[in-house]
Each structure stands twice: as C-alpha cells, then as structure tokens.
Design an enzyme around this catalytic site. Structure first.
Site, short mmCIF file in Angstrom:
data_model
loop_
_atom_site.label_atom_id
_atom_site.label_comp_id
_atom_site.label_asym_id
_atom_site.label_seq_id
_atom_site.Cartn_x
_atom_site.Cartn_y
_atom_site.Cartn_z
N ASP A 169 8.31 -23.15 -42.78
CA ASP A 169 9.16 -22.76 -43.91
C ASP A 169 10.39 -23.68 -44.00
O ASP A 169 11.09 -23.87 -43.00
CB ASP A 169 9.61 -21.31 -43.65
N HIS B 73 12.92 -23.26 -46.49
CA HIS B 73 14.00 -22.65 -47.28
C HIS B 73 15.23 -22.47 -46.39
O HIS B 73 15.28 -21.55 -45.58
CB HIS B 73 13.57 -21.30 -47.82
C1 B12 Z 1 15.08 -22.84 -53.63
C2 B12 Z 1 13.64 -22.42 -53.42
C3 B12 Z 1 12.76 -23.38 -52.92
C4 B12 Z 1 13.18 -24.79 -52.50
C5 B12 Z 1 13.79 -24.69 -51.08
C6 B12 Z 1 14.88 -25.76 -50.85
C7 B12 Z 1 15.47 -25.61 -49.47
N1 B12 Z 1 15.26 -26.64 -48.66
O1 B12 Z 1 16.04 -24.61 -49.13
C8 B12 Z 1 11.82 -25.55 -52.55
C9 B12 Z 1 11.60 -26.12 -53.92
C10 B12 Z 1 11.63 -26.65 -51.51
C11 B12 Z 1 10.83 -24.39 -52.35
C12 B12 Z 1 9.55 -24.55 -51.87
C13 B12 Z 1 8.60 -23.52 -51.77
N2 B12 Z 1 8.79 -22.23 -52.18
CO1 B12 Z 1 10.52 -21.49 -52.74
N3 B12 Z 1 11.99 -20.67 -53.51
C14 B12 Z 1 13.23 -21.08 -53.71
C15 B12 Z 1 14.04 -19.95 -54.43
C16 B12 Z 1 14.07 -20.31 -55.92
C17 B12 Z 1 15.44 -19.70 -53.95
C18 B12 Z 1 15.60 -19.47 -52.43
C19 B12 Z 1 17.09 -19.48 -52.09
O2 B12 Z 1 17.62 -20.48 -51.67
N4 B12 Z 1 17.78 -18.35 -52.35
C20 B12 Z 1 19.23 -18.24 -52.17
C21 B12 Z 1 19.59 -17.72 -50.78
C22 B12 Z 1 21.12 -17.59 -50.66
O3 B12 Z 1 19.02 -16.43 -50.62
P1 B12 Z 1 17.97 -16.07 -49.48
O4 B12 Z 1 17.25 -17.29 -49.04
O5 B12 Z 1 17.15 -14.94 -49.98
O6 B12 Z 1 18.86 -15.58 -48.26
C23 B12 Z 1 19.71 -14.45 -48.30
C24 B12 Z 1 19.03 -13.15 -47.85
O7 B12 Z 1 17.62 -13.14 -48.04
C25 B12 Z 1 19.43 -13.01 -46.43
N5 B12 Z 1 18.64 -13.60 -45.35
C26 B12 Z 1 17.97 -14.76 -45.28
N6 B12 Z 1 17.44 -14.93 -44.07
C27 B12 Z 1 17.79 -13.87 -43.34
C28 B12 Z 1 17.55 -13.56 -42.00
C29 B12 Z 1 18.06 -12.38 -41.47
C30 B12 Z 1 17.78 -12.03 -40.05
C31 B12 Z 1 18.83 -11.52 -42.29
C32 B12 Z 1 19.39 -10.28 -41.72
C33 B12 Z 1 19.08 -11.82 -43.62
C34 B12 Z 1 18.57 -13.01 -44.13
O8 B12 Z 1 20.72 -13.56 -46.36
C35 B12 Z 1 20.81 -14.66 -47.27
C36 B12 Z 1 22.20 -14.69 -47.83
O9 B12 Z 1 22.47 -13.59 -48.63
C37 B12 Z 1 13.11 -18.69 -54.15
C38 B12 Z 1 13.15 -17.59 -55.20
C39 B12 Z 1 14.33 -16.69 -55.01
N7 B12 Z 1 14.99 -16.43 -56.10
O10 B12 Z 1 14.62 -16.25 -53.90
C40 B12 Z 1 11.73 -19.33 -53.99
C41 B12 Z 1 10.69 -18.66 -53.11
C42 B12 Z 1 11.33 -18.22 -51.81
N8 B12 Z 1 9.76 -19.76 -52.84
C43 B12 Z 1 8.52 -19.37 -52.79
C44 B12 Z 1 7.41 -20.22 -52.53
C45 B12 Z 1 6.03 -19.59 -52.68
C46 B12 Z 1 7.57 -21.56 -52.19
C47 B12 Z 1 6.46 -22.57 -51.85
C48 B12 Z 1 5.35 -22.04 -50.93
C49 B12 Z 1 5.92 -23.08 -53.19
C50 B12 Z 1 4.73 -24.03 -53.07
N9 B12 Z 1 3.56 -23.50 -53.43
O11 B12 Z 1 4.88 -25.14 -52.65
C51 B12 Z 1 7.24 -23.72 -51.19
C52 B12 Z 1 7.33 -23.53 -49.66
C53 B12 Z 1 7.70 -24.80 -48.96
C54 B12 Z 1 7.95 -24.54 -47.49
N10 B12 Z 1 7.20 -25.19 -46.64
O12 B12 Z 1 8.81 -23.75 -47.14
C55 B12 Z 1 8.38 -17.87 -53.05
C56 B12 Z 1 8.06 -17.07 -51.77
C57 B12 Z 1 7.10 -15.92 -52.08
C58 B12 Z 1 7.00 -14.92 -50.96
N11 B12 Z 1 7.82 -14.92 -49.95
O13 B12 Z 1 6.12 -14.11 -51.04
C59 B12 Z 1 9.76 -17.54 -53.74
C60 B12 Z 1 10.26 -16.11 -53.49
C61 B12 Z 1 9.58 -17.78 -55.26
C62 B12 Z 1 8.63 -16.78 -55.89
N12 B12 Z 1 9.14 -15.75 -56.53
O14 B12 Z 1 7.44 -16.91 -55.81
N13 B12 Z 1 11.41 -23.19 -52.69
#
Ligand code: B12
Length: 140
Positions: A17, A19
C-alpha cells in the site's frame, strides 16, 4: 503531555500500500501531542513493524491500510508479536479497511478478531486517536 513523551508509537502503512497522506497526518498530530513517534512510511511488512517496536521499546503499533487488502496484510500480526516477545503491545489499525464487507461494524469485528485492540473507520480524526491512546497507554 509529559507522560506522553515516554510512550513510543510505531506507525506505518502495511503491505504493498502506497497511500501515505493519512499516515503522515497522524504522525504529525501524535508528535505535536507529545508522543514519541517512529514513522516507518509505506510498504511496511509485519516483520518491519515488529522489529521497529522491539528496537524502540514501543508501547503501540499503529497500522494504516488504505488500498483494500487490510485483512490479508494484517492477518497473523498479533501472533507474530507474541512470538517475538511483544506480549502486551497495543495494536491499532485504521484507514480504509474496505474488506468487502457490507458495513463498518463487520470490518471492525473482523479486525478485532485478528487481535487488534481497536480498529478505526475512514475519516477518523487524529484527536480521536490521541484520546484512545491516552486511555489505553496512560490510564494507570
Ligand atoms: C490519494 C489516493 C491515492 C493516491 C495515493 C498517493 C499517496 N502516495 O498517498 C494514488 C493515486 C497513488 C492511489 C493509488 C491507489 N488507490 Co487510492 N485513493 C486516494 C484517495 C483519493 C485519498 C486518500 C487520502 O490521502 N486521504 C486523505 C487522508 C488524510 O485520509 P486517510 O488516508 O483516510 O487517513 C485518515 C484516517 O483514515 C485515519 N487513519 C489512517 N491510517 C490510520 C491508522 C490508524 C491506526 C488510525 C487509528 C487511523 C488512521 O487518520 C487519517 C487522518 O485523519 C482515496 C479516496 C478517499 N477519499 O479516501 C483513494 C482510495 C484509498 N484508493 C483506492 C484504490 C483502490 C487505489 C488503487 C488500488 C487504485 C488502482 N487500481 O491502482 C491504488 C493503490 C496503489 C497502492 N499500491 O497503494 C480505494 C481503496 C478502496 C478500498 N480500501 O476498499 C480508495 C478508497 C478510492 C475508492 N473509493 O475506491 N490512491
């Protein structure tokens, strides 16, 4: 604040992963709150989490998983921790666990069954994580 400084927390994004954004947000927020955070970044294996926790005498491992393979990547982590002598380490998982289940409570139940102390849904805010850590690490 002072008591938090004594607690080391290992964070990272498990498996294949990449992200990183949420994990970094969490790392910054926990550091600002006073915790000693060791951030392993992306593409972290179970073994790397465990080695880092042993090396730093960590109190907790916080695993992020966003790309939907969280269950597979996290399976067996608790058992490996115990085998490595980390008998009581606090284990959290969060991100976008997306385990193909219908709703969050199914996902949560699955991760608790795998030995995590807590599982957090998408859009969890850092202050909720800090509150949980304060409860679990500083209560006594
Ligand atoms: C940006 C993004 C990308 C970027 C990532 C860039 C990077 N290097 O970070 C790129 C374009 C590379 C990407 C690729 C992929 N992505 Co993407 N991506 C996103 C997106 C749009 C935003 C993620 C993000 O940064 N959110 C902002 C941060 C601040 O929020 P967060 O990560 O959720 O973290 C917060 C909380 O969750 C929490 N949290 C996080 N970790 C933890 C851990 C603990 C212990 C705790 C308590 C809390 C916690 O705290 C954080 C702060 O508040 C999401 C959709 C979405 N809106 O979430 C999809 C998403 C995560 N991606 C997805 C997918 C499918 C992929 C790919 C597999 C697509 C593909 N077929 O190639 C690839 C995977 C590549 C890989 N090997 O990882 C899916 C995952 C689906 C699922 N989980 O079932 C999502 C949800 C989009 C969707 N709706 O389908 N992605």
């Amino acid at each position: 604040m002072g008591r938090r400084k004594k607690e080391t927390i290992v964070t990272g994004v498990i498996g294949a992963d990449c992200h990183i954004i949420g994990n970094r947000v969490l790392q910054i927020a926990l550091t600002d709150a006073g915790y000693n955070v060791v951030g392993l970044g992306i593409l972290v294996s179970q073994e790397e989490f465990i080695l880092a926790a042993i090396e730093t005498n960590a109190s907790a491992i916080l695993v992020s998983s966003l790309y939907g393979m969280g269950e597979i990547d996290c399976q067996g982590l608790r058992e490996k921790c115990i085998e490595s002598g980390l008998n009581n380490i606090t284990l959290y998982v969060g991100g976008n666990l997306g385990l193909g289940k219908k709703n969050w409570s199914d996902n949560e139940e699955t991760m608790l069954k795998h030995g995590f102390d807590r599982a957090f849904p998408p859009e969890t805010m850092p202050e909720d994580v800090i509150k949980a850590l304060d409860q679990d690490l500083l209560a006594n």
